[in-house]
Design a protein around this motif. Structure first.
Motif, PDB file in Angstrom:
ATOM      1  N   PRO A  67       0.924  -1.264   0.048  1.00 19.58           N
ATOM      2  CA  PRO A  67      -0.084   0.026   0.019  1.00 19.58           C
ATOM      3  C   PRO A  67       0.693   1.305  -0.077  1.00 19.58           C
ATOM      4  CG  PRO A  67      -0.257  -1.245   2.030  1.00 19.58           C
ATOM      5  CD  PRO A  67       0.686  -2.011   1.127  1.00 19.58           C
ATOM      6  N   ARG A  68       2.043   1.262   0.680  1.00 22.44           N
ATOM      7  CA  ARG A  68       2.872   2.415   0.467  1.00 22.44           C
ATOM      8  C   ARG A  68       3.418   2.995  -1.144  1.00 22.44           C
ATOM      9  NH1 ARG A  68       6.249   2.918   5.970  1.00 22.44           N
ATOM     10  NH2 ARG A  68       4.441   2.676   7.636  1.00 22.44           N
ATOM     11  N   SER A  82      -2.486  11.172   4.696  1.00 20.55           N
ATOM     12  CA  SER A  82      -2.029   9.955   4.828  1.00 20.55           C
ATOM     13  C   SER A  82      -2.805   8.911   5.559  1.00 20.55           C
ATOM     14  CB  SER A  82      -0.396  10.084   5.491  1.00 20.55           C
ATOM     15  OG  SER A  82      -0.587  10.440   6.599  1.00 20.55           O
ATOM     16  N   ARG A 103      -5.617   7.819   3.556  1.00 19.73           N
ATOM     17  CA  ARG A 103      -5.125   6.842   2.353  1.00 19.73           C
ATOM     18  C   ARG A 103      -5.013   5.362   3.021  1.00 19.73           C
ATOM     19  NH1 ARG A 103      -0.856   9.762   1.325  1.00 19.73           N
ATOM     20  NH2 ARG A 103      -2.038  11.125   0.070  1.00 19.73           N
ATOM     21  N   ARG A 104      -4.605   5.382   4.103  1.00 19.73           N
ATOM     22  CA  ARG A 104      -4.180   4.109   4.765  1.00 19.73           C
ATOM     23  C   ARG A 104      -5.573   3.391   4.954  1.00 19.73           C
ATOM     24  NH1 ARG A 104      -0.201   6.857   7.600  1.00 19.73           N
ATOM     25  NH2 ARG A 104      -1.785   7.184   9.508  1.00 19.73           N
ATOM     26  N   ARG A 105      -6.440   4.044   5.710  1.00 13.98           N
ATOM     27  CA  ARG A 105      -7.680   3.601   5.802  1.00 13.98           C
ATOM     28  C   ARG A 105      -8.260   2.961   4.896  1.00 13.98           C
ATOM     29  NH1 ARG A 105     -12.027   7.237   9.095  1.00 13.98           N
ATOM     30  NH2 ARG A 105     -13.829   5.561   8.647  1.00 13.98           N
ATOM     31  N   ARG A 152      -6.569  -0.098   3.191  1.00  7.63           N
ATOM     32  CA  ARG A 152      -6.753  -1.282   4.252  1.00  7.63           C
ATOM     33  C   ARG A 152      -8.270  -1.734   4.002  1.00  7.63           C
ATOM     34  NH1 ARG A 152      -5.900   0.966   9.445  1.00  7.63           N
ATOM     35  NH2 ARG A 152      -7.971   1.535   9.209  1.00  7.63           N
TER      36      ARG A 152
END
Length: 108
Positions: free
Chosen positions: A8-9, A33, A36-38, A41
């Motif tokens: 994901p990064r 950020s 974006r991570r949420r 995921r």
């Protein structure tokens, strides 16, 4: 497993972004950020049960509604999408789609 889920990064890499619908890419690019991570995921988790395409479509619908996707919303929508929608004999959950878009209906 799509590369976006495995890495994901690496979302900024052009080869990774190609596997995601353009509208979703634009929405993710506008997020901070944490958002974006949420989002990534939630797509990854929903992909396990519904497939990557259905998970991306579900996340796109949430983003188009002006919200950051979460695990529960993306999972439920992805299952609906993968299953072909409301289906015969059951209630049609598409009446609830307005809630995702922030729409107000008069109940008709």
């Amino acid at each position: 497993m799509p590369a976006i889920i495995a890495r994901p990064r690496a979302f900024g890499e052009p080869t990774i972004r190609r596997g995601v619908p353009p509208g979703l890419v634009e929405g993710i690019d506008r997020m901070d950020s944490a958002g974006r991570r949420r989002t990534l995921r939630s797509i990854g988790r929903a992909s396990e049960s519904s497939g990557f395409e259905a998970a991306c479509e579900a996340a796109l619908r949430v983003v188009e509604g002006g919200r950051v996707p979460d695990d529960a919303t993306v999972d439920v929508l992805a299952r609906r999408i993968a299953g072909g929608g409301g289906g015969a004999g059951g209630a049609d959950p598409s009446a609830c789609d307005g809630f995702l878009e922030g729409a107000v209906t008069d109940g008709r």
